[in-house]
Design a protein around this motif. Sequence first.
Motif, PDB file in Angstrom:
ATOM      1  N   SER A 190       0.965  -1.134   0.111  1.00 54.73           N
ATOM      2  CA  SER A 190       0.025   0.092  -0.058  1.00 54.73           C
ATOM      3  C   SER A 190       1.052   1.334  -0.001  1.00 54.73           C
ATOM      4  O   SER A 190       0.587   2.075  -0.922  1.00 54.73           O
ATOM      5  CB  SER A 190      -0.846   0.014   1.103  1.00 54.73           C
ATOM      6  N   ALA A 193       2.081   1.786  -3.491  1.00 54.59           N
ATOM      7  CA  ALA A 193       1.281   2.353  -4.423  1.00 54.59           C
ATOM      8  C   ALA A 193       1.073   3.732  -3.944  1.00 54.59           C
ATOM      9  O   ALA A 193       1.140   4.584  -4.886  1.00 54.59           O
ATOM     10  CB  ALA A 193      -0.026   1.562  -4.064  1.00 54.59           C
ATOM     11  N   LEU A 194       1.101   4.188  -2.680  1.00 51.21           N
ATOM     12  CA  LEU A 194       0.743   5.840  -2.385  1.00 51.21           C
ATOM     13  C   LEU A 194       1.925   6.433  -2.921  1.00 51.21           C
ATOM     14  O   LEU A 194       1.951   7.671  -3.526  1.00 51.21           O
ATOM     15  CB  LEU A 194       0.577   5.843  -0.926  1.00 51.21           C
ATOM     16  N   GLU A 195       3.224   5.854  -2.952  1.00 54.30           N
ATOM     17  CA  GLU A 195       4.465   6.469  -3.200  1.00 54.30           C
ATOM     18  C   GLU A 195       4.507   6.816  -4.496  1.00 54.30           C
ATOM     19  O   GLU A 195       4.787   7.925  -5.105  1.00 54.30           O
ATOM     20  CB  GLU A 195       5.636   5.767  -2.900  1.00 54.30           C
ATOM     21  N   ASP A 196       3.889   5.730  -5.657  1.00 52.71           N
ATOM     22  CA  ASP A 196       3.884   5.835  -6.937  1.00 52.71           C
ATOM     23  C   ASP A 196       3.031   6.610  -7.566  1.00 52.71           C
ATOM     24  O   ASP A 196       3.202   7.502  -8.322  1.00 52.71           O
ATOM     25  CB  ASP A 196       3.619   4.477  -7.410  1.00 52.71           C
ATOM     26  N   GLU A 197       1.976   6.965  -6.747  1.00 53.15           N
ATOM     27  CA  GLU A 197       0.948   8.029  -7.075  1.00 53.15           C
ATOM     28  C   GLU A 197       1.239   9.539  -6.538  1.00 53.15           C
ATOM     29  O   GLU A 197       0.865  10.364  -6.799  1.00 53.15           O
ATOM     30  CB  GLU A 197      -0.440   7.837  -6.062  1.00 53.15           C
ATOM     31  N   GLY A 198       2.567   9.613  -5.950  1.00 54.63           N
ATOM     32  CA  GLY A 198       3.094  10.963  -5.616  1.00 54.63           C
ATOM     33  C   GLY A 198       2.184  11.537  -4.361  1.00 54.63           C
ATOM     34  O   GLY A 198       2.607  12.784  -3.962  1.00 54.63           O
ATOM     35  N   MET A 199       1.872  10.831  -3.528  1.00 52.23           N
ATOM     36  CA  MET A 199       1.033  11.156  -2.234  1.00 52.23           C
ATOM     37  C   MET A 199       2.023  11.139  -1.158  1.00 52.23           C
ATOM     38  O   MET A 199       2.043  11.843  -0.182  1.00 52.23           O
ATOM     39  CB  MET A 199      -0.043  10.172  -1.903  1.00 52.23           C
ATOM     40  N   ASN A 211       1.287  14.925  -0.485  1.00 53.22           N
ATOM     41  CA  ASN A 211       0.106  15.434  -1.076  1.00 53.22           C
ATOM     42  C   ASN A 211      -1.335  15.044  -0.231  1.00 53.22           C
ATOM     43  O   ASN A 211      -2.006  13.783  -0.312  1.00 53.22           O
ATOM     44  CB  ASN A 211      -0.235  15.053  -2.462  1.00 53.22           C
ATOM     45  N   ALA A 214      -4.803  14.453  -1.590  1.00 51.49           N
ATOM     46  CA  ALA A 214      -4.989  13.440  -2.575  1.00 51.49           C
ATOM     47  C   ALA A 214      -5.059  11.927  -1.601  1.00 51.49           C
ATOM     48  O   ALA A 214      -5.851  11.171  -1.534  1.00 51.49           O
ATOM     49  CB  ALA A 214      -3.969  13.210  -3.375  1.00 51.49           C
ATOM     50  N   MET A 218      -8.130   9.866  -0.944  1.00 51.02           N
ATOM     51  CA  MET A 218      -8.119   8.381  -1.184  1.00 51.02           C
ATOM     52  C   MET A 218      -9.093   7.697   0.260  1.00 51.02           C
ATOM     53  O   MET A 218      -9.657   6.605  -0.107  1.00 51.02           O
ATOM     54  CB  MET A 218      -6.713   7.880  -1.045  1.00 51.02           C
TER      55      MET A 218
END
Length: 223
Positions: A190, A193-199, A211, A214, A218
Amino acid sequence: MVVDAEFLQSIPYFNGLSSAELESISQLVSERKVERGEIILYEDEPAEGLFLVVSGAVKVFKTSAGGKEQILSIVRPGESFNDVPIFDDGLNPASAQAMGEVVLYELKKSNLKALLQTYPQVALNVIKVLAGQVRNLVSLVEDLSFRHVIGRVARILVEHAGDGTNPGQKLTQQNMAAMAGTAREVVGRSLKALEDEGMIRMDRHRIVITNKEALKEMIDSSL
């Protein structure tokens, strides 16, 4: 140890009390220092007093017969724990452990009950504190029952992680798993995934929110 009457003013139990009243109450409070990892109390044991966190953080948790841990809350400075058994004369409903070096104030059960009779404002404050704790537990049940794991992880980050200026509460992935009611490996996926989304971003093993809006979206979309 001399108890800081001024600090007591920041405790929700004592909102609205005068300096003289706080000074009097401080005479009934004792200070206790706890080392990292030390168990402060165990569930199902008799409750002796109410604890107030002065510095550091304390995790309150339940443990299953199989050894699985569920963290119910992380208690920070100005907050209290083990409130319920002080008022219903039952056993400790959960265990509590220091997450680092912790300074606590303890108010014995008999002294707290005497305060309720002496200061009606304290009784009103108790109602608000316990109502807040019920709301937090309802939110936890909602998360565990209805929210997807990545949403649970996002909520934990919003509530506990730093933003680059504020370091936040240091949590291991195992801590987060115990809060989210899942496995450490699932938390790891998880976070990726959050790192990949830039959050979020990882900064020397510390998670930093990049972010926050964001992340909040989520949380809302994960029910």
